[in-house]
Write an enzyme that holds these catalytic residues in place. Sequence first.
Site, PDB file in Angstrom:
ATOM      1  N   GLY A 191       0.828  -1.214   0.000  1.00  0.00           N
ATOM      2  CA  GLY A 191       0.000   0.000   0.000  1.00  0.00           C
ATOM      3  C   GLY A 191       0.855   1.253   0.000  1.00  0.00           C
ATOM      4  N   ASP A 192       0.200   2.394  -0.197  1.00  0.00           N
ATOM      5  CA  ASP A 192       0.849   3.714  -0.193  1.00  0.00           C
ATOM      6  C   ASP A 192       1.924   3.857  -1.260  1.00  0.00           C
ATOM      7  OD1 ASP A 192      -0.737   4.300   2.005  1.00  0.00           O
ATOM      8  OD2 ASP A 192       0.757   3.581   3.421  1.00  0.00           O
ATOM      9  N   LYS A 197      -0.752   5.227  -5.606  1.00  0.00           N
ATOM     10  CA  LYS A 197      -1.849   4.873  -6.527  1.00  0.00           C
ATOM     11  C   LYS A 197      -2.710   6.093  -6.850  1.00  0.00           C
ATOM     12  CE  LYS A 197      -3.220   1.827  -3.513  1.00  0.00           C
ATOM     13  NZ  LYS A 197      -2.108   1.841  -2.549  1.00  0.00           N
ATOM     14  N   GLY A 254      -5.803   5.692   2.039  1.00  0.00           N
ATOM     15  CA  GLY A 254      -5.532   7.132   1.979  1.00  0.00           C
ATOM     16  C   GLY A 254      -4.787   7.371   0.689  1.00  0.00           C
ATOM     17  N   HIS A 255      -5.467   7.927  -0.293  1.00  0.00           N
ATOM     18  CA  HIS A 255      -4.868   8.147  -1.620  1.00  0.00           C
ATOM     19  C   HIS A 255      -4.669   9.645  -1.812  1.00  0.00           C
ATOM     20  CE1 HIS A 255      -6.665   4.049  -3.087  1.00  0.00           C
ATOM     21  NE2 HIS A 255      -5.837   3.924  -2.078  1.00  0.00           N
ATOM     22  N   THR A 256      -3.416  10.041  -1.983  1.00  0.00           N
ATOM     23  CA  THR A 256      -3.111  11.473  -2.063  1.00  0.00           C
ATOM     24  C   THR A 256      -2.983  11.933  -3.508  1.00  0.00           C
ATOM     25  OG1 THR A 256      -1.719  10.999  -0.168  1.00  0.00           O
ATOM     26  CG2 THR A 256      -1.595  13.235  -1.049  1.00  0.00           C
ATOM     27  N   GLN A 268      -5.017  -0.382  -0.922  1.00  0.00           N
ATOM     28  CA  GLN A 268      -3.978  -1.204  -0.296  1.00  0.00           C
ATOM     29  C   GLN A 268      -3.016  -1.763  -1.359  1.00  0.00           C
ATOM     30  OE1 GLN A 268      -7.522  -1.993   0.998  1.00  0.00           O
ATOM     31  NE2 GLN A 268      -7.025  -0.142   2.105  1.00  0.00           N
ATOM     32  N   THR A 298       8.309  11.620 -10.595  1.00  0.00           N
ATOM     33  CA  THR A 298       9.530  12.262 -10.096  1.00  0.00           C
ATOM     34  C   THR A 298       9.263  13.278  -8.981  1.00  0.00           C
ATOM     35  OG1 THR A 298       9.291  13.912 -11.838  1.00  0.00           O
ATOM     36  CG2 THR A 298      10.705  12.027 -12.329  1.00  0.00           C
TER      37      THR A 298
HETATM   38  P1  GDP Z   1      -1.559   5.534  -2.203  1.00  0.00           P
HETATM   39  O1  GDP Z   1      -2.237   5.072  -0.967  1.00  0.00           O
HETATM   40  O2  GDP Z   1      -0.957   4.418  -2.983  1.00  0.00           O
HETATM   41  O3  GDP Z   1      -2.414   6.414  -3.059  1.00  0.00           O
HETATM   42  O4  GDP Z   1      -0.322   6.430  -1.724  1.00  0.00           O
HETATM   43  P2  GDP Z   1      -0.359   7.563  -0.579  1.00  0.00           P
HETATM   44  O5  GDP Z   1      -1.056   8.752  -1.111  1.00  0.00           O
HETATM   45  O6  GDP Z   1      -0.834   7.005   0.719  1.00  0.00           O
HETATM   46  O7  GDP Z   1       1.195   7.818  -0.378  1.00  0.00           O
HETATM   47  C1  GDP Z   1       1.996   8.252  -1.410  1.00  0.00           C
HETATM   48  C2  GDP Z   1       2.628   9.591  -1.014  1.00  0.00           C
HETATM   49  O8  GDP Z   1       3.676   9.872  -1.898  1.00  0.00           O
HETATM   50  C3  GDP Z   1       1.685  10.774  -1.104  1.00  0.00           C
HETATM   51  O9  GDP Z   1       2.005  11.684  -0.108  1.00  0.00           O
HETATM   52  C4  GDP Z   1       1.991  11.356  -2.490  1.00  0.00           C
HETATM   53  O10 GDP Z   1       1.725  12.744  -2.573  1.00  0.00           O
HETATM   54  C5  GDP Z   1       3.465  11.101  -2.576  1.00  0.00           C
HETATM   55  N1  GDP Z   1       4.006  10.887  -3.935  1.00  0.00           N
HETATM   56  C6  GDP Z   1       3.440  10.247  -4.990  1.00  0.00           C
HETATM   57  N2  GDP Z   1       4.300  10.178  -6.020  1.00  0.00           N
HETATM   58  C7  GDP Z   1       5.442  10.789  -5.599  1.00  0.00           C
HETATM   59  C8  GDP Z   1       6.733  11.013  -6.201  1.00  0.00           C
HETATM   60  O11 GDP Z   1       7.006  10.627  -7.319  1.00  0.00           O
HETATM   61  N3  GDP Z   1       7.652  11.660  -5.429  1.00  0.00           N
HETATM   62  C9  GDP Z   1       7.392  12.078  -4.162  1.00  0.00           C
HETATM   63  N4  GDP Z   1       8.360  12.706  -3.496  1.00  0.00           N
HETATM   64  N5  GDP Z   1       6.215  11.878  -3.578  1.00  0.00           N
HETATM   65  C10 GDP Z   1       5.255  11.231  -4.275  1.00  0.00           C
HETATM   66  P1  IMO Z   2      -3.780   2.560   0.738  1.00  0.00           P
HETATM   67  O1  IMO Z   2      -4.966   2.301  -0.136  1.00  0.00           O
HETATM   68  C1  IMO Z   2      -1.055   0.996   3.768  1.00  0.00           C
HETATM   69  C2  IMO Z   2      -2.735  -1.913   6.609  1.00  0.00           C
HETATM   70  C3  IMO Z   2      -2.837  -1.534   8.068  1.00  0.00           C
HETATM   71  C4  IMO Z   2      -2.649  -2.901   8.709  1.00  0.00           C
HETATM   72  C5  IMO Z   2      -3.371  -3.827   7.752  1.00  0.00           C
HETATM   73  C6  IMO Z   2      -4.789  -4.168   8.170  1.00  0.00           C
HETATM   74  O2  IMO Z   2      -3.642   3.973   1.165  1.00  0.00           O
HETATM   75  O3  IMO Z   2      -2.548   1.995   0.126  1.00  0.00           O
HETATM   76  P2  IMO Z   2      -7.046  -2.756   8.154  1.00  0.00           P
HETATM   77  O4  IMO Z   2      -7.426  -1.511   8.873  1.00  0.00           O
HETATM   78  O5  IMO Z   2      -7.140  -2.662   6.681  1.00  0.00           O
HETATM   79  O6  IMO Z   2      -7.758  -3.968   8.687  1.00  0.00           O
HETATM   80  O7  IMO Z   2      -5.488  -2.983   8.519  1.00  0.00           O
HETATM   81  O8  IMO Z   2      -3.418  -3.155   6.510  1.00  0.00           O
HETATM   82  N1  IMO Z   2      -3.386  -0.978   5.656  1.00  0.00           N
HETATM   83  C7  IMO Z   2      -2.730  -0.149   4.840  1.00  0.00           C
HETATM   84  N2  IMO Z   2      -1.403   0.116   4.739  1.00  0.00           N
HETATM   85  N3  IMO Z   2      -1.932   1.587   2.932  1.00  0.00           N
HETATM   86  C8  IMO Z   2      -3.249   1.318   3.008  1.00  0.00           C
HETATM   87  O9  IMO Z   2      -4.145   1.760   2.094  1.00  0.00           O
HETATM   88  C9  IMO Z   2      -3.712   0.443   4.029  1.00  0.00           C
HETATM   89  N4  IMO Z   2      -4.927  -0.011   4.402  1.00  0.00           N
HETATM   90  C10 IMO Z   2      -4.708  -0.889   5.378  1.00  0.00           C
HETATM   91  O10 IMO Z   2      -1.822  -0.630   8.438  1.00  0.00           O
HETATM   92  O11 IMO Z   2      -1.289  -3.264   8.693  1.00  0.00           O
HETATM   93 MG    MG Z   3      -2.202   5.432   1.094  1.00  0.00          MG
END
Ligand code: GDP
Ligand code: IMO
Ligand code: MG
Length: 431
Positions: free
Chosen positions: A12-13, A16, A40-42, A213, A421
């Site tokens: 995850g994170d 996406k 949490g999708h930023t 995730q 980037t």
């Molecule tokens: P998701 O859950 O897969 O949508 O990812 P998150 O949003 O939780 O975490 C990704 C983080 O990386 C966010 O704060 C984005 O703004 C940041 N991000 C995405 N692409 C880039 C990149 O290429 N470089 C940097 N420095 N940050 C990025």
């Molecule tokens: P995005 O979509 C990262 C992790 C939690 C925990 C496990 C189970 O932003 O990538 P839950 O509350 O789903 O039962 O927790 O999954 N987890 C994530 N880690 N990004 C996420 O979503 C997550 N959603 C759940 O930290 O380890």
């Molecule tokens: Mg996330």
Amino acid sequence: MTTTAVYGVHFGDEGKGKIVDFLARDYDIVARWNGGDNAGHTVETRHSKIALHLVPSGILYKGKTNVIGNGVVINLASLKREIEWLISNGIAVSKDSLMISDMAHLILPYYSAIEEKKELTRKIGTTKKGIGVAYALKHDRSGIRLADIEDSDTFEERVKIHAGEYGLDIDAKSILSEQLSLLEWIRQHATIADTVKFFRENRTANILLEGAQGFFLDVDAGTYPFVTSSHASPAGAYSGCLGIKKIDNIIGVMKACYITRVGSGPFVTELGNIVDDKKESVELNEDDDDSVGKYIRVEGREYGTTTGRPRRTGWQDIVATKHSVDAANIGSSFSLALTKIDVLNGLKKIKACTEYRTGNKVMGHFPSSSRELVKCRPVYREFPWAPTDGVTEFEKLPPQTRDYLDFLETETGARIGIVSTGPRRDELIVR
Ligand code: GDP
Ligand code: IMO
Ligand code: MG
């Protein structure tokens, strides 16, 4: 007419949200297939930073239909807060732009308390949003779907079943009345509908599917039991967005040179110990794992979008990546989108794990057992590294970066189509 699914390759994170937002301009429909407000999708534009939890990452564009599929679990109070936030920040959310499947299951207010109690013994490190409880009740056939809210007898009957099973003292009538008023509010800003019919009626539309995730948090594919309770792998899109037709393309999103994980569970390439070190900068010693791990956390701003927890950090894991790419490849075309290539700009070398070592054994496959995975130690290959600042064309990336990307493509057999980037929308190289 094309259908593309975007999924997270690791835990995850991966970024996406950013990739889905970028791709959305070429699609008519953007649909989420799994998870809930644990995600949490930023999306970062020049002017703002938007954190999406339930609403698909196509919401920033006008004229798109964003669908919350039947495989998503919804906390209506949380969805209301998210819609309110979007509207107050100038993002239009309307019956035309947001559609919610009436088959999606609800997360009721007492689910998080049930989860907290379970966490005492399971220690999965969940987001405490009641996600696992909602999916467990769904599969136990006492869950409550959006379509069930207005059937007061069914609603109250099921809440009573939950009260009995979990020994809770809950007032079904007051929960029902709260859910009904939330539903009424949401109906003014979104269409609640039979999304199977919607997809059937929009057969010729271009559909972008957004996973929440990542592959290794998938309840089947992941590092069980340290997983979430839904299907994060693209195969889940078929059941979580019922009505869609063949998925043509899969895009796996991954951080280019490192991996992060939030919560418990095995993480072979983890660097140093996790500490809540909200530091602005860190003194870097490239030969010290602890220092590199912290550096990645600080430079990559690796703190949870949903819970604010510091993310565990570690080097890229090719064994895991190959496994994810292989198992998630259910489309006719598969490519990778790499993010955060800028984060390691300060390093002179990076490492990628090519094999696992347990005792005297060296292995190249990802074990199914988390117990076995915990015992695995990484075997690394080192790569020289150079900053990628300001590069806007693939061909102009430094030779060190190109070598590493060639290696990734050869190992995974997947083409790299996008390199991100920086966090902002325009900081992206499309090959
Ligand atoms: P998701 O859950 O897969 O949508 O990812 P998150 O949003 O939780 O975490 C990704 C983080 O990386 C966010 O704060 C984005 O703004 C940041 N991000 C995405 N692409 C880039 C990149 O290429 N470089 C940097 N420095 N940050 C990025
Ligand atoms: P995005 O979509 C990262 C992790 C939690 C925990 C496990 C189970 O932003 O990538 P839950 O509350 O789903 O039962 O927790 O999954 N987890 C994530 N880690 N990004 C996420 O979503 C997550 N959603 C759940 O930290 O380890
Ligand atoms: Mg996330």
